[in-house]
Design an enzyme around this catalytic site. Structure first.
Site, PDB file in Angstrom:
ATOM      1  N   THR A   7     -43.250 -38.118  45.998  1.00 46.73           N
ATOM      2  CA  THR A   7     -44.100 -37.284  45.146  1.00 46.73           C
ATOM      3  C   THR A   7     -45.046 -38.127  44.307  1.00 46.73           C
ATOM      4  O   THR A   7     -44.714 -39.272  43.954  1.00 46.73           O
ATOM      5  CB  THR A   7     -43.203 -36.430  44.225  1.00 46.73           C
ATOM      6  N   ASP A   8     -46.177 -37.541  43.937  1.00 47.40           N
ATOM      7  CA  ASP A   8     -47.099 -38.256  43.042  1.00 47.40           C
ATOM      8  C   ASP A   8     -46.490 -38.456  41.654  1.00 47.40           C
ATOM      9  O   ASP A   8     -46.975 -39.281  40.878  1.00 47.40           O
ATOM     10  CB  ASP A   8     -48.449 -37.516  42.932  1.00 47.40           C
ATOM     11  N   GLU A   9     -45.408 -37.698  41.337  1.00 52.52           N
ATOM     12  CA  GLU A   9     -44.820 -37.816  39.998  1.00 52.52           C
ATOM     13  C   GLU A   9     -44.207 -39.196  39.753  1.00 52.52           C
ATOM     14  O   GLU A   9     -43.951 -39.556  38.607  1.00 52.52           O
ATOM     15  CB  GLU A   9     -43.766 -36.727  39.774  1.00 52.52           C
ATOM     16  N   LYS A  12     -36.677 -39.854  42.111  1.00 51.85           N
ATOM     17  CA  LYS A  12     -37.509 -40.018  43.315  1.00 51.85           C
ATOM     18  C   LYS A  12     -38.062 -41.444  43.384  1.00 51.85           C
ATOM     19  O   LYS A  12     -38.165 -42.030  44.472  1.00 51.85           O
ATOM     20  CB  LYS A  12     -38.664 -39.014  43.304  1.00 51.85           C
ATOM     21  N   TYR A  53     -36.165 -36.139  37.155  1.00 56.23           N
ATOM     22  CA  TYR A  53     -36.512 -35.879  38.558  1.00 56.23           C
ATOM     23  C   TYR A  53     -37.365 -37.012  39.129  1.00 56.23           C
ATOM     24  O   TYR A  53     -37.036 -37.599  40.165  1.00 56.23           O
ATOM     25  CB  TYR A  53     -37.268 -34.542  38.682  1.00 56.23           C
TER      26      TYR A  53
HETATM   27  P1  NAD Z   1     -36.724 -27.388  47.648  1.00 55.27           P
HETATM   28  O1  NAD Z   1     -35.949 -27.497  46.380  1.00 55.27           O
HETATM   29  O2  NAD Z   1     -37.427 -26.118  47.976  1.00 55.27           O
HETATM   30  O3  NAD Z   1     -35.770 -27.721  48.888  1.00 55.27           O
HETATM   31  C1  NAD Z   1     -34.821 -28.745  48.873  1.00 55.27           C
HETATM   32  C2  NAD Z   1     -33.888 -28.528  50.047  1.00 55.27           C
HETATM   33  O4  NAD Z   1     -32.955 -29.625  50.061  1.00 55.27           O
HETATM   34  C3  NAD Z   1     -33.055 -27.251  49.937  1.00 55.27           C
HETATM   35  O5  NAD Z   1     -33.048 -26.575  51.182  1.00 55.27           O
HETATM   36  C4  NAD Z   1     -31.663 -27.739  49.586  1.00 55.27           C
HETATM   37  O6  NAD Z   1     -30.621 -26.901  50.067  1.00 55.27           O
HETATM   38  C5  NAD Z   1     -31.650 -29.110  50.259  1.00 55.27           C
HETATM   39  N1  NAD Z   1     -30.697 -30.048  49.643  1.00 55.27           N
HETATM   40  C6  NAD Z   1     -30.562 -30.325  48.320  1.00 55.27           C
HETATM   41  N2  NAD Z   1     -29.579 -31.216  48.130  1.00 55.27           N
HETATM   42  C7  NAD Z   1     -29.103 -31.531  49.365  1.00 55.27           C
HETATM   43  C8  NAD Z   1     -28.088 -32.408  49.827  1.00 55.27           C
HETATM   44  N3  NAD Z   1     -27.367 -33.163  48.981  1.00 55.27           N
HETATM   45  N4  NAD Z   1     -27.857 -32.493  51.152  1.00 55.27           N
HETATM   46  C9  NAD Z   1     -28.583 -31.728  52.021  1.00 55.27           C
HETATM   47  N5  NAD Z   1     -29.543 -30.876  51.643  1.00 55.27           N
HETATM   48  C10 NAD Z   1     -29.799 -30.777  50.319  1.00 55.27           C
HETATM   49  O7  NAD Z   1     -37.745 -28.609  47.611  1.00 55.27           O
HETATM   50  P2  NAD Z   1     -39.241 -28.713  48.146  1.00 55.27           P
HETATM   51  O8  NAD Z   1     -40.165 -28.241  47.101  1.00 55.27           O
HETATM   52  O9  NAD Z   1     -39.298 -28.160  49.517  1.00 55.27           O
HETATM   53  O10 NAD Z   1     -39.400 -30.311  48.221  1.00 55.27           O
HETATM   54  C11 NAD Z   1     -38.998 -31.027  49.389  1.00 55.27           C
HETATM   55  C12 NAD Z   1     -39.246 -32.506  49.175  1.00 55.27           C
HETATM   56  O11 NAD Z   1     -40.628 -32.733  48.919  1.00 55.27           O
HETATM   57  C13 NAD Z   1     -38.498 -33.098  47.977  1.00 55.27           C
HETATM   58  O12 NAD Z   1     -38.031 -34.363  48.337  1.00 55.27           O
HETATM   59  C14 NAD Z   1     -39.548 -33.184  46.876  1.00 55.27           C
HETATM   60  O13 NAD Z   1     -39.256 -34.243  45.996  1.00 55.27           O
HETATM   61  C15 NAD Z   1     -40.787 -33.460  47.702  1.00 55.27           C
HETATM   62  N6  NAD Z   1     -42.060 -33.000  47.126  1.00 55.27           N
HETATM   63  C16 NAD Z   1     -42.195 -31.712  46.689  1.00 55.27           C
HETATM   64  C17 NAD Z   1     -43.421 -31.278  46.203  1.00 55.27           C
HETATM   65  C18 NAD Z   1     -43.623 -29.846  45.726  1.00 55.27           C
HETATM   66  O14 NAD Z   1     -44.684 -29.532  45.191  1.00 55.27           O
HETATM   67  N7  NAD Z   1     -42.675 -28.959  45.902  1.00 55.27           N
HETATM   68  C19 NAD Z   1     -44.502 -32.161  46.149  1.00 55.27           C
HETATM   69  C20 NAD Z   1     -44.329 -33.493  46.590  1.00 55.27           C
HETATM   70  C21 NAD Z   1     -43.098 -33.878  47.086  1.00 55.27           C
HETATM   71  O1  DAU Z   2     -46.509 -33.203  41.785  1.00 57.53           O
HETATM   72  C1  DAU Z   2     -45.515 -32.965  42.737  1.00 57.53           C
HETATM   73  C2  DAU Z   2     -44.369 -32.232  42.110  1.00 57.53           C
HETATM   74  O2  DAU Z   2     -44.819 -30.917  41.839  1.00 57.53           O
HETATM   75  C3  DAU Z   2     -43.115 -32.216  42.968  1.00 57.53           C
HETATM   76  O3  DAU Z   2     -42.645 -33.522  43.115  1.00 57.53           O
HETATM   77  C4  DAU Z   2     -42.031 -31.332  42.347  1.00 57.53           C
HETATM   78  O4  DAU Z   2     -40.921 -31.233  43.232  1.00 57.53           O
HETATM   79  C5  DAU Z   2     -42.604 -29.957  42.110  1.00 57.53           C
HETATM   80  O5  DAU Z   2     -41.644 -29.143  41.455  1.00 57.53           O
HETATM   81  C6  DAU Z   2     -43.878 -30.033  41.268  1.00 57.53           C
HETATM   82  O6  DAU Z   2     -43.596 -30.435  39.900  1.00 57.53           O
HETATM   83  P1  DAU Z   2     -44.285 -29.726  38.637  1.00 57.53           P
HETATM   84  O7  DAU Z   2     -43.416 -29.905  37.465  1.00 57.53           O
HETATM   85  O8  DAU Z   2     -45.704 -30.108  38.520  1.00 57.53           O
HETATM   86  O9  DAU Z   2     -44.252 -28.193  39.158  1.00 57.53           O
HETATM   87  P2  DAU Z   2     -43.889 -26.814  38.428  1.00 57.53           P
HETATM   88  O10 DAU Z   2     -44.234 -25.724  39.386  1.00 57.53           O
HETATM   89  O11 DAU Z   2     -42.542 -26.809  37.831  1.00 57.53           O
HETATM   90  O12 DAU Z   2     -44.949 -26.779  37.221  1.00 57.53           O
HETATM   91  C7  DAU Z   2     -46.342 -26.820  37.466  1.00 57.53           C
HETATM   92  C8  DAU Z   2     -47.034 -26.778  36.110  1.00 57.53           C
HETATM   93  O13 DAU Z   2     -46.811 -25.483  35.519  1.00 57.53           O
HETATM   94  C9  DAU Z   2     -46.496 -27.782  35.104  1.00 57.53           C
HETATM   95  O14 DAU Z   2     -47.566 -28.257  34.292  1.00 57.53           O
HETATM   96  C10 DAU Z   2     -45.535 -26.959  34.255  1.00 57.53           C
HETATM   97  C11 DAU Z   2     -46.156 -25.577  34.251  1.00 57.53           C
HETATM   98  N1  DAU Z   2     -45.239 -24.429  34.148  1.00 57.53           N
HETATM   99  C12 DAU Z   2     -44.202 -24.371  35.020  1.00 57.53           C
HETATM  100  C13 DAU Z   2     -43.304 -23.329  34.984  1.00 57.53           C
HETATM  101  C14 DAU Z   2     -42.137 -23.253  35.945  1.00 57.53           C
HETATM  102  C15 DAU Z   2     -45.461 -23.421  33.210  1.00 57.53           C
HETATM  103  O15 DAU Z   2     -46.418 -23.475  32.413  1.00 57.53           O
HETATM  104  N2  DAU Z   2     -44.574 -22.385  33.179  1.00 57.53           N
HETATM  105  C16 DAU Z   2     -43.500 -22.292  34.014  1.00 57.53           C
HETATM  106  O16 DAU Z   2     -42.721 -21.307  33.904  1.00 57.53           O
END
Ligand code: NAD
Ligand code: DAU
Length: 336
Positions: A125-127, A154, A150
């Site tokens: 992730t970019d985070e 990562k 988190y």
């Molecule tokens: P998500 O939370 O929707 O899905 C995570 C999945 O992993 C779930 O199906 C869960 O059951 C499974 N899981 C969790 N712990 C596990 C374990 N110990 N063993 C096996 N399976 C397990 O997450 P997402 O948003 O789909 O993100 C997927 C990946 O992409 C993550 O690694 C996250 O860090 C990365 N990522 C997410 C975003 C975003 O915006 N959501 C952006 C950049 C990177």
């Molecule tokens: O940048 C990549 C990341 O983006 C991934 O690595 C993470 O897995 C993914 O969860 C996401 O992280 P963020 O914290 O940016 O996403 P989130 O959807 O939780 O929040 C997006 C923005 O919205 C953030 O500035 C917080 C704000 N927010 C979020 C929630 C849930 C609100 O203002 N209200 C809310 O209820």
């Protein structure tokens, strides 16, 4: 090619599995997912019994299981999506983030090395880069500087992946993507949470001033980027992936309200997230020039598709929010 996709019942993982089964028919996918609160077999409806797909309920911390699956299915590559992925949850209970994101990744790396796997792709992730001020973008050279439990977990995983490459020659890649949105995203994340609340006439909890900036990418475009890195690159490389769609949270939520025909009075500014990263912006020049990757949709198109999907799949949303979700929501938002 035979691959293990971990976390393939989650948001991005399930989109990735469906993309492969639709578009890369010579690939066999072993989908390893422990089905935490975020994992949902409903995300794979119509694909579970595909002849090129095998779902295995299991934990990435279970090294024996991972090695058995590698042997049994003659695995060529592992793509690791499995993670605890929500920043807010990591601020309440960081331990499980270390278990899955760090120890789980370490377990997969050990198995991949032991079994001489051809490629290990870590979905990061970019985070991991921390937060930006008003100017600048994250490049692959930006120092790692995570701010939340988190992102720290990562970042630790990324370092372990590189260390396995450096020390023992593990063939790895890392992708670092910005915020994804699209179908099947669990409604703890901002976009589906706001859609769900707006549809139900509930307040939209906007953290702080709402001027935090994220760079939004449609989930399918993240999946195509990962596929390109997996299949078209040398090992040992890291690629940033982003949408070049910097938006404030307020702008995103106003877009949703406008599309749903709801009033902006639903927005309620609430107590901020501790340590909230102000701005993310990704420079994707490397993947765009070296691998000719480009997003397929712009923000307006991707968001319109996403909102339409949630409107057409109310049952999926209702099933999720009728379970433990309400307890989670109350614990996070009731006294905010
Ligand atoms: P998500 O939370 O929707 O899905 C995570 C999945 O992993 C779930 O199906 C869960 O059951 C499974 N899981 C969790 N712990 C596990 C374990 N110990 N063993 C096996 N399976 C397990 O997450 P997402 O948003 O789909 O993100 C997927 C990946 O992409 C993550 O690694 C996250 O860090 C990365 N990522 C997410 C975003 C975003 O915006 N959501 C952006 C950049 C990177
Ligand atoms: O940048 C990549 C990341 O983006 C991934 O690595 C993470 O897995 C993914 O969860 C996401 O992280 P963020 O914290 O940016 O996403 P989130 O959807 O939780 O929040 C997006 C923005 O919205 C953030 O500035 C917080 C704000 N927010 C979020 C929630 C849930 C609100 O203002 N209200 C809310 O209820």
């Amino acid at each position: 090619m035979n691959i293990i996709v971990t976390g393939g019942a989650g948001f991005i993982g399930s989109n990735f599995v469906r993309m492969i089964l639709d578009e890369h028919k010579g690939t066999y996918v072993v989908n390893l997912d422990s089905l935490t609160y975020a994992g949902n077999l409903g995300n794979l409806e119509g694909y579970i019994d595909n002849k090129n797909h095998k779902f295995v309920k299991g934990d990435i911390c279970d090294g024996r299981l991972v090695e058995k699956l590698i042997d049994e299915h003659k695995i060529d590559a592992i793509v690791n999506f499995a993670a605890e992925s929500h920043v807010d949850r990591s601020l309440v209970d960081p331990g499980v983030f270390i278990d899955t994101n760090v120890t789980g990744t370490l377990t997969l790396l050990k198995a991949a090395l032991e079994k001489n796997i051809g490629r290990f792709l870590q979905v990061s992730t970019d985070e991991v880069y921390g937060s930006l001020g008003e100017e600048g973008m994250f490049t692959e050279q930006t120092p790692i500087s995570p701010n939340s439990p988190y992102s720290a977990s990562k970042a630790a995983a990324d370092h372990l992946v590189c260390a396995f490459g450096h020390s023992w020659g593990l063939k790895y890649n890392i992708t670092r993507c910005s915020n994804n949105y699209g179908q099947y995203q669990f409604p703890e994340k901002m976009i589906p949470l706001m859609i769900n609340n707006a549809l139900n006439g509930k307040d939209l909890p906007m953290y702080g001033d709402g001027l935090y900036v994220r760079d939004w990418l449609y989930v399918y475009d993240h999946c195509t980027a990962i596929w390109k890195v997996l299949t078209e690159t040398e090992p040992g490389t890291i690629y940033n992936v982003g949408g070049n769609n910097e938006k404030t949270n307020l702008a995103v939520v106003n877009f949703i309200l406008d599309r749903l025909g709801k009033d902006t009075s639903l927005i309620k500014h609430v107590k901020d997230r501790p340590g909230h990263d102000r701005r993310y912006a990704i420079d994707s020049t490397k993947i765009m020039t070296e691998l000719k990757w480009a997003p397929s949709v712009n923000f307006e198109e991707g968001m319109s598709k996403t909102i339409d999907w949630y409107l057409q799949n109310k049952k999926w949303l209702e099933t999720i929010v009728s379970g433990d979700y309400q307890k989670y929501y109350d614990s996070m938002y009731a006294n905010r």
